[in-house]
Design an enzyme around this catalytic site. Structure first.
Site, PDB file in Angstrom:
ATOM      1  N   HIS A 287      38.700  32.085  41.074  1.00  0.00           N
ATOM      2  CA  HIS A 287      37.529  33.006  40.563  1.00  0.00           C
ATOM      3  C   HIS A 287      36.812  33.524  41.878  1.00  0.00           C
ATOM      4  O   HIS A 287      36.694  34.544  41.921  1.00  0.00           O
ATOM      5  CB  HIS A 287      36.649  31.750  39.866  1.00  0.00           C
ATOM      6  CG  HIS A 287      35.505  32.441  39.171  1.00  0.00           C
ATOM      7  ND1 HIS A 287      34.359  32.692  39.920  1.00  0.00           N
ATOM      8  CD2 HIS A 287      35.386  33.078  38.092  1.00  0.00           C
ATOM      9  CE1 HIS A 287      33.568  33.425  39.289  1.00  0.00           C
ATOM     10  NE2 HIS A 287      34.083  33.584  37.767  1.00  0.00           N
TER      11      HIS A 287
ATOM     12  N   SER B  43      29.863  37.003  35.604  1.00  0.00           N
ATOM     13  CA  SER B  43      30.336  36.695  37.157  1.00  0.00           C
ATOM     14  C   SER B  43      30.873  37.557  37.697  1.00  0.00           C
ATOM     15  O   SER B  43      30.979  37.949  39.078  1.00  0.00           O
ATOM     16  CB  SER B  43      30.558  35.256  37.172  1.00  0.00           C
ATOM     17  OG  SER B  43      31.684  34.704  36.386  1.00  0.00           O
TER      18      SER B  43
ATOM     19  N   ASP C 206      31.428  29.800  45.278  1.00  0.00           N
ATOM     20  CA  ASP C 206      32.428  30.124  44.249  1.00  0.00           C
ATOM     21  C   ASP C 206      33.427  28.840  44.107  1.00  0.00           C
ATOM     22  O   ASP C 206      33.297  27.758  44.874  1.00  0.00           O
ATOM     23  CB  ASP C 206      33.100  31.328  44.048  1.00  0.00           C
ATOM     24  CG  ASP C 206      33.210  31.893  42.711  1.00  0.00           C
ATOM     25  OD1 ASP C 206      34.232  31.157  42.031  1.00  0.00           O
ATOM     26  OD2 ASP C 206      32.551  32.533  41.933  1.00  0.00           O
TER      27      ASP C 206
END
Length: 517
Positions: A152, A349, A85
């Site tokens: 994220h 996600s 990520d």
């Protein structure tokens, strides 16, 4: 009179013994709830971890699975979950669960940390300022708007490995989780070559010029990709080339014993690459009630569905059907790293880590499970898709909130408890008989009318469902808040947990992005 006993934080009441000279009528023993309930302060906002019930029919039911295992391994130190990520930020609920990772972002322009690849997977932020765009239009002119950093990777890490049952913050799917931060994305998304090397390294495979990974992952989470098909036979040479790179890497990683769980994407269209590639376990996102989330991609390549949040984003029917999103760890910084906090997020996600956390619990119960057995157990144990006739079945003409089928959203809805039953005895497992719930209520009828869909008279065979209880908004505190939006329908700050409109789309899966190789 009853005497309270405590078991995993829950009061279990048993009858007090009567005096010897008092006659009592015999009566049957009464069984009590045995749910394992974490003490984390924000657990009440984490509906995705809670019981499957009216208004929460899409949940994975992890609270029931925890009766079987909260992740303490039967042997060894437990499975490693790699988070491919944007990197990781310091957080009191993550620091103790973090393993030494690596930064694979090779281009210093996009890395944002002043260099290329190194052994520091810290996320410096993926916001793109106006000054950066003006100073380097060649690099940033094709990138999506990104006025805020997403953090994220920090959000996803919290879903699978936040310190749990500690009174503070949030709980994770696996109370004993360990995660490996593998930074593959920076400003303007991720380069295919960096993702490929990150996948291989996470699984313990050699990567030229990079030290060996001392903690190979059994589960790899990937929330980045592109709308193109994973088509080895494409007449577009570049599409075919990238499809080959992904397919070969996924085969290597699978052979090394790692399951790659990839987000289906957030464009209300076909499954994104590499989730659509052979060897990936594609996951799409549901609303908390079990129908497809408004933004989520769908198609025959999807293996399984589970909630990833479906927050309001200014879309039709948000007022009636939006949920409060996935609450997890985050960071307060708008563009650069700030204080640790908590956010609400939506996106496919964020569905992947729910499946990944369940897979980690399966491996804690049975470390000998192979990749094939993990995928078999997750799909065979799935519950039937929730039926919402009023919204219609997902299709190119109904790509928003819609009823999933096995041809659009995979084998079914993740059932964490049954997945653990499978893990304990994979050869003898038989899925229980279950029927799909059918939803029909005033909210759904109002939505159908707004969408111009046919609304039959009420009173048919469908079973009305009560309006879901709204998830409480977290109260601000010194560790609260957050911002961003990469990774899904959106992410909100702790103070309001509302969508930041400027960050509504997943950078890595939106149509207008700069392709980097």
């Amino acid at each position: 009179m009853a005497l309270p006993l405590l078991l995993a934080g829950l009061p279990l009441f048993v009858a007090a013994a009567a005096p010897a000279d008092t006659p009592t009528a015999p009566r049957a023993a009464r069984e009590q709830r045995m749910d394992v309930m974490p003490s984390d302060a924000r657990f009440g906002q984490q509906w995705w971890l809670q019981a499957v019930a009216a208004g929460n029919t899409g949940a994975a039911g992890l609270i029931k699975a925890w009766d079987r295992s909260t992740g303490a391994p039967v042997s060894g130190s437990g499975p490693v979950v790699a988070v491919l990520d944007s990197g990781i930020t310091a957080h009191p609920e993550l620091d103790a669960r973090r393993l030494p990772g690596y930064d694979f972002v090779s281009d210093a322009v996009y890395a944002g940390d002043g260099n290329g690849r190194d052994n520091d997977p810290t996320d410096p932020g993926d916001a793109i300022t106006t000054a950066e765009r003006l100073a380097n239009p060649t690099a940033f002119s094709g990138c999506p708007d990104a006025p805020f950093s997403s953090w994220h990777g920090t959000v996803i890490a919290g879903q699978v490995a936040a310190v749990s049952n500690n009174v503070e913050g949030v709980a994770a799917a696996n109370w004993n989780g360990r995660f490996l931060p593998v930074r593959v994305a920076g400003k303007c998304g991720a380069a295919v070559a960096d993702i490929i090397d990150g996948l291989r390294w996470a699984a313990g495979l050699p990567v030229a010029g990079v030290p060996a990974n001392a903690n190979p992952a059994r589960i790899i989470l990937l929330g980045y990709g592109a709308p193109e098909a994973c088509d080895l036979a494409s007449t577009n040479a570049e599409v075919a080339r990238v499809a080959r790179l992904y397919t070969d890497a996924l085969a290597e990683v699978r052979a090394a014993g790692a399951l790659v769980i990839a987000a289906a994407g957030n464009l209300r269209s076909g499954v994104a690459r590499p989730a659509s590639c052979t060897g990936a376990f594609a996951v799409t996102s549901l609303n908390r009630e079990g129908y497809k989330a408004n933004y989520a991609n769908f198609g025959p390549q999807v293996a399984l569905a589970t909630p990833g949040g479906d927050m309001a984003a200014g879309n039709t029917c948000d007022e009636e059907l939006a949920d409060a999103g996935i609450v997890s760890t985050g960071n307060l910084g708008e563009t650069t790293v700030g204080a640790a906090g908590y956010v609400a997020a939506s996106g496919s996600s964020f569905a992947g880590p729910v499946v990944g956390g369940t897979a980690a619990l399966m491996l804690a119960v049975n470390p000998a499970l192979t990749v094939a057995e993990l995928t078999d157990g997750l799909t065979r144990s799935a519950r039937p898709h929730v039926q919402v006739p009023l919204l219609g079945s997902c299709s190119s003409t109904l790509p928003g909130r819609c009823t999933c089928t096995t041809s659009t959203c995979g084998a079914g809805v993740l059932d964490a408890d049954q997945a653990l039953v499978f893990a304990a005895a994979p050869r003898s497992y038989a899925a229980p008989a279950r029927s799909a719930p059918t939803l029909d209520d005033t909210r759904l009828r109002t939505c159908a009318q707004k969408l111009g869909l046919p609304v039959p008279p009420s009173g048919g065979a469908s079973q009305p469902q009560p309006t879901p209880t709204p998830t409480p908004t977290p109260t601000p505190d010194t560790g609260g808040g957050g911002s961003g939006g990469s990774g899904g329908g959106g992410m909100g700050t702790d103070a309001g947990l509302g969508l930041l409109a400027a960050c509504a789309a997943l950078r890595a899966l939106q149509a207008q992005r700069r392709r980097r190789r």
